[in-house]
Structure formats: C-alpha cells, structure tokens
Design a protein around this motif. Structure first.
Motif, PDB file in Angstrom:
ATOM      1  N   PHE A  80      -4.973  -9.627  -3.928  1.00  0.00           N
ATOM      2  CA  PHE A  80      -3.923  -8.760  -4.444  1.00  0.00           C
ATOM      3  C   PHE A  80      -3.037  -9.572  -5.384  1.00  0.00           C
ATOM      4  O   PHE A  80      -2.548 -10.638  -5.022  1.00  0.00           O
ATOM      5  N   ASP A  81      -2.870  -9.058  -6.603  1.00  0.00           N
ATOM      6  CA  ASP A  81      -2.158  -9.797  -7.646  1.00  0.00           C
ATOM      7  C   ASP A  81      -1.159  -8.875  -8.335  1.00  0.00           C
ATOM      8  O   ASP A  81      -1.416  -8.337  -9.405  1.00  0.00           O
ATOM      9  N   LYS A  82      -0.019  -8.630  -7.697  1.00  0.00           N
ATOM     10  CA  LYS A  82       1.084  -7.825  -8.227  1.00  0.00           C
ATOM     11  C   LYS A  82       0.631  -6.401  -8.538  1.00  0.00           C
ATOM     12  O   LYS A  82       0.591  -5.555  -7.665  1.00  0.00           O
ATOM     13  N   ASP A  83       0.275  -6.123  -9.814  1.00  0.00           N
ATOM     14  CA  ASP A  83      -0.023  -4.750 -10.227  1.00  0.00           C
ATOM     15  C   ASP A  83      -1.503  -4.427 -10.210  1.00  0.00           C
ATOM     16  O   ASP A  83      -1.921  -3.378 -10.689  1.00  0.00           O
ATOM     17  N   ARG A  84      -2.332  -5.321  -9.645  1.00  0.00           N
ATOM     18  CA  ARG A  84      -3.776  -5.115  -9.655  1.00  0.00           C
ATOM     19  C   ARG A  84      -4.415  -5.846  -8.491  1.00  0.00           C
ATOM     20  O   ARG A  84      -3.792  -6.675  -7.837  1.00  0.00           O
ATOM     21  N   GLY A 126      -6.460  -1.324 -10.974  1.00  0.00           N
ATOM     22  CA  GLY A 126      -5.005  -1.189 -10.991  1.00  0.00           C
ATOM     23  C   GLY A 126      -4.492  -0.728  -9.636  1.00  0.00           C
ATOM     24  O   GLY A 126      -5.158   0.025  -8.928  1.00  0.00           O
ATOM     25  N   MET A 127      -3.284  -1.165  -9.283  1.00  0.00           N
ATOM     26  CA  MET A 127      -2.762  -0.888  -7.950  1.00  0.00           C
ATOM     27  C   MET A 127      -2.598   0.604  -7.689  1.00  0.00           C
ATOM     28  O   MET A 127      -2.960   1.106  -6.617  1.00  0.00           O
ATOM     29  N   ASN A 128      -2.054   1.333  -8.657  1.00  0.00           N
ATOM     30  CA  ASN A 128      -1.856   2.771  -8.442  1.00  0.00           C
ATOM     31  C   ASN A 128      -3.186   3.483  -8.259  1.00  0.00           C
ATOM     32  O   ASN A 128      -3.300   4.407  -7.440  1.00  0.00           O
ATOM     33  N   ASP A 129      -4.192   3.082  -9.027  1.00  0.00           N
ATOM     34  CA  ASP A 129      -5.514   3.692  -8.900  1.00  0.00           C
ATOM     35  C   ASP A 129      -6.111   3.392  -7.530  1.00  0.00           C
ATOM     36  O   ASP A 129      -6.688   4.263  -6.879  1.00  0.00           O
TER      37      ASP A 129
END
Length: 260
Positions: free
Chosen positions: A60-64, A74-77
C-alpha cells in the motif's frame, strides 16, 4: 522482470544478475486518493489474495497499491472492487469480473485507445512507444486498436518519464472499474540505455496492462479461454526478452477479450 540470459531487468534490464521488475505504473502524480485505514486495508488485502495475488507482494503506497512490483491499482478503484466483492460474498452470486481477473476497457474506448507522449520522453523511448502501438494494432481478429495523439486533453493514457534509483523500468495503471484504459505509463529514465528491442518489449508489455492484461506467469485471475497453461515467450510474461513478436497465446487472448 527477468532477462532471458539470467540477468535481471519493469510493469511488465540486463546488468549482471540485477533484479529489475516491470512495474505497472506508479501513476499520475496528480491523482490523490486517501490512504486506507487499517481495517479497510485488511479488507482490500483479503480481496486481492482472493484474486490470486501473494499477500507478501501487496504494498500500500498512499493513493495506490503496488502488486507484484508491476501492477498498480488506484486506491478508490480498489475500495470499490473490494466493496463489490464483499457484497457478492454476502449474496453468494459471483461477478463476471472476478472470474476474468482485471477489468477490461469498454467498447467506447477499446477501438481507439489514445496515448499522449510527454515532450520530455527521449527519442529512443518514443520509438519504442510507436513500435508498441504498431505491435498491438497488428493483431488481427480483434477490435483493440491504439493510437498516439498530440493533445493530452484528448488522450486516455499519458506516457511520461520519471526517475527512481530502483528496480522498475516502466509501470502502468490497469483499467479501473469505470472500464477506461489505464491512465498513465511511467518510464524510468534510469534505464534509457536498454537495447531497442528490450525497450520495445517493455512498452508493449506495459500497454498490455493499460488494456487489462495481467502477467501470464503469475497465479492471478482466471486463465483466458483457449490460451496455453504456460507461455514463456508471451509479451505479458514477467521476464523481459528482446522483442520477437506476439505468441499464439498473446494473439488468442487479445481476440478473446476484445473480439470483433
């Protein structure tokens, strides 16, 4: 990604015994998704493990999230994928996406996936990008077609240079749950001196990720019907080779996922 001579060269190249992984992109620096809270992170990890990924290779790397050093979501996806999967588990009704692995790009995009090349991309990589577009467009019996555009606003995917003293060569986003092509391909300028055929293999591989292909030699997703159980020369294999054309398995996979 491993070189054919035993040297290591990414996702998706030859300096004596150096391990270099193809990576599917770190992504556009403008994308800002919130980092997950621990419980949500565990849920997302469980979803990815269920898809066949190794828990130890999920970062896990912040936004992805970076998977196998080469695949970026991507995190939201990923949150949406996880929520859909958890709902399916509760209902007992499996979804098509789980069976095939990655999301694919819809018919609104797959007959003309548009790539924009940043001005800072060196000529050697521009040549590889142009060659990768030609490679995918040469596959018969499929609606999948790629093109290069001169305007970023009209592009689906941005190709740009980055630098990191690390073991990835290039990396690209997978399609998201909106069924659009992966948003970026990033090339690591540390490896500007790779051979032309290795660069061509690398970019052809990464473009495969942007349209939804996983690695062929890793136990993730469901095998595409009609393709071989092993295909060591596949462009989507995690070993970098000098470009020598698509295998029969590559062609069949493309025709199955993006039929005319």
């Amino acid at each position: 990604m491993k070189h054919s001579n035993g040297c290591y060269i990414s996702s998706f190249i030859c300096i004596a015994s150096l391990t270099l992984l193809f990576a599917c992109s770190k992504g556009d620096k403008d994308l800002k998704d919130p980092a997950p809270i621990p419980n949500a992170q565990e849920s997302m990890t469980n979803y990815l493990v269920h898809q066949g990924f190794d828990r130890q290779h999920i970062v896990f790397d912040k936004d992805r999230v970076v998977i196998d050093g080469d695949i970026i979501i991507g995190m939201n996806d990923l949150k949406q994928r996880t929520a859909d999967w958890e709902a399916e588990q509760r209902s007992g009704v499996p979804a098509t996406e789980q069976k095939r692995g990655p999301y694919l790009i819809s018919n609104a995009y797959n007959n003309n996936v548009k790539f924009y090349i940043d001005p800072g991309v060196p000529p050697v990589w521009v040549t590889a990008i142009q060659g990768a577009v030609a490679n995918w467009n040469s596959v018969n019996g499929t609606r999948l077609r790629l093109s290069i555009v001169n305007n970023l606003a009209s592009a689906n995917t941005r190709v740009f240079m980055g630098y990191e003293n690390s073991n990835w060569i290039a990396r690209a986003y997978l399609p998201a749950s909106d069924n659009k092509p992966g948003v970026t391909v990033e090339i690591n300028s540390k490896y500007n001196t790779l051979s032309a055929t290795q660069q061509l293999f690398a970019i052809t591989h990464e473009f495969g990720h942007t349209v939804g292909f996983y690695h062929t030699d890793q136990a993730t997703g469901t095998q595409i019907p009609g393709t071989p159980l092993t295909d060591p020369n596949s462009v989507m294999n995690s070993t970098v080779l000098p470009w020598n054309g698509f295998t029969a398995g590559d062609i069949k996979a493309t025709q199955v996922l993006y039929p005319l």
